[in-house]
Design an enzyme around this catalytic site. Sequence first.
Site, short mmCIF file in Angstrom:
data_model
loop_
_atom_site.label_atom_id
_atom_site.label_comp_id
_atom_site.label_asym_id
_atom_site.label_seq_id
_atom_site.Cartn_x
_atom_site.Cartn_y
_atom_site.Cartn_z
N ARG A 19 48.34 33.71 38.46
CA ARG A 19 49.37 33.74 37.41
C ARG A 19 49.70 32.37 36.86
O ARG A 19 50.04 32.23 35.67
CB ARG A 19 50.64 34.39 37.97
N ASP A 67 38.76 44.86 30.92
CA ASP A 67 40.02 45.21 31.57
C ASP A 67 41.06 45.50 30.49
O ASP A 67 41.18 44.76 29.51
CB ASP A 67 40.50 44.07 32.47
N GLN A 99 46.91 31.49 34.55
CA GLN A 99 46.98 32.39 33.40
C GLN A 99 48.04 31.96 32.40
O GLN A 99 47.81 31.96 31.18
CB GLN A 99 47.25 33.81 33.88
N GLU A 118 46.36 43.10 41.05
CA GLU A 118 46.63 44.10 40.02
C GLU A 118 46.02 45.40 40.50
O GLU A 118 44.79 45.53 40.59
CB GLU A 118 46.05 43.69 38.66
N GLU A 149 44.65 48.76 40.09
CA GLU A 149 44.07 49.42 38.93
C GLU A 149 43.12 50.54 39.34
O GLU A 149 42.77 50.70 40.51
CB GLU A 149 43.30 48.41 38.06
N HIS A 165 54.35 48.43 33.20
CA HIS A 165 53.87 47.08 33.53
C HIS A 165 54.02 46.15 32.33
O HIS A 165 54.47 45.00 32.47
CB HIS A 165 52.40 47.15 33.96
N GLU A 183 55.55 41.61 39.34
CA GLU A 183 56.66 42.52 39.08
C GLU A 183 57.50 42.77 40.33
O GLU A 183 58.73 42.81 40.27
CB GLU A 183 56.13 43.86 38.58
N THR A 236 36.92 40.36 41.00
CA THR A 236 37.46 41.69 40.78
C THR A 236 36.87 42.58 41.86
O THR A 236 35.64 42.69 41.97
CB THR A 236 37.09 42.25 39.39
N ASP A 286 42.14 43.73 40.30
CA ASP A 286 41.79 42.60 39.44
C ASP A 286 42.67 41.42 39.83
O ASP A 286 43.76 41.22 39.28
CB ASP A 286 41.99 42.99 37.97
N LYS A 340 41.35 35.22 35.69
CA LYS A 340 40.91 36.56 36.06
C LYS A 340 39.45 36.62 36.49
O LYS A 340 39.05 37.54 37.22
CB LYS A 340 41.08 37.51 34.87
N TYR A 351 45.24 47.05 29.50
CA TYR A 351 46.65 46.71 29.73
C TYR A 351 47.45 47.92 29.27
O TYR A 351 48.11 47.90 28.25
CB TYR A 351 46.94 45.46 28.89
#
Length: 403
Positions: A229, A117, A232, A191, A193, A124, A352, A249, A225, A245, A119
Amino acid sequence: MPPFDLPEGDPFGPHNLPYGVYSRTGSGERTVGVRLGDHVLDASAAARAIGSPHAPLLSRPTLNPLLAAGRTTWSEVRRTLMEAVTDPAHRAALEPLLHPLAEVTLHLPFEVADYVDFYSSEHHARNAGAIFRPGGGDALLPNWKHLPIGYHGRAGTVVVSGTDVVRPSGQRKAPADPVPVFGPSVRLDIEAEVGFVVGVPSRQGSPVALADFREHVFGLCLLNDWSARDIQSWEYVPLGPFLAKSFATSVSAWITPLEALEEARVAPPERTDPLLPYLDDTASEPAGYDLRISVALNGHVVSEPPFSTMYWTAAQQLAHLTVNGASLRTGDLYGSGTVSGPADHQRGSLLELTWNGRDPLELPDGKRTFLEDGDIVTLSAWAPGPDGLRVGLGEVSGRIVTG
């Protein structure tokens, strides 16, 4: 509506034909198919019916043999299937091979070899940096403009759309807590993606150049994904994401071949820092993709992230992934990283959208900061296609259940 008589502008018309794997109701036999409107066509049986030599590649219960066959074969198979579904002479032979989507079960379309994965959205990354490192200064870390940041995930927990996602448990520690505690995540996130599926492998010790991206990558799919949080934030220093994570997925049941997305190719955003030669794409063909993503929470659209804003392209990600000599395997999957745009309604994560819970979303069924049990998240997308048509990307959906 008859399978061949699609509504005008159907995003899953003959110009698209994404690949998947399905089984019919009452049967455990898995078969490769392509989507046509709201039907799936038995690809192997269709190939046999029109005398294609590629039928054996499509007769397996996974896409991996087709993925490994290479770009020339991918083009030949796609051309054969497009001709088959558009030539009236084949209708009588193909109609019995078309099955309504409502009457089949869709499966994970390929065996996932490795999962990485990235970034790669500057919007973001800046948002996440401002949230986790407040207080001024550049929200981007010093390396971000020089290489695609990524981490290795867990291939065994990649699941197909529609699979329930069990709320993970783990250690978490709020800043004010004296010691960590163990329990279910209370800040479960998404997420939004795009995933890229590798077909042709590479030899260990042989990096893949930018120009060879489409020789190795078969197609793409939507990807969610899921991210815990709170787990994490406690575990990711100094080595990065791990248990936050690796629990799940989700990917779409449909893989859209890159050839279906030629009209969607665009130049990436202007790069602000000089790139090292293996990543320098200033003289390359456009390697970005204009994909319009929509994120719905319990049926209510909460975000529309634009993939065209991604700073690092899939070709650069693949080049970086292999520049140290790491080999590719058929079925490798790599995620783009969270897709976010510059506007508030284009953010691809709840982190976000709610600014880490500070600004709850107002939904018809109540406020949300992070995901609650029973919530259903659905990603959908389309891309510009030939003659003004849209190319639909198969949606990816998942429901949160109690751990």
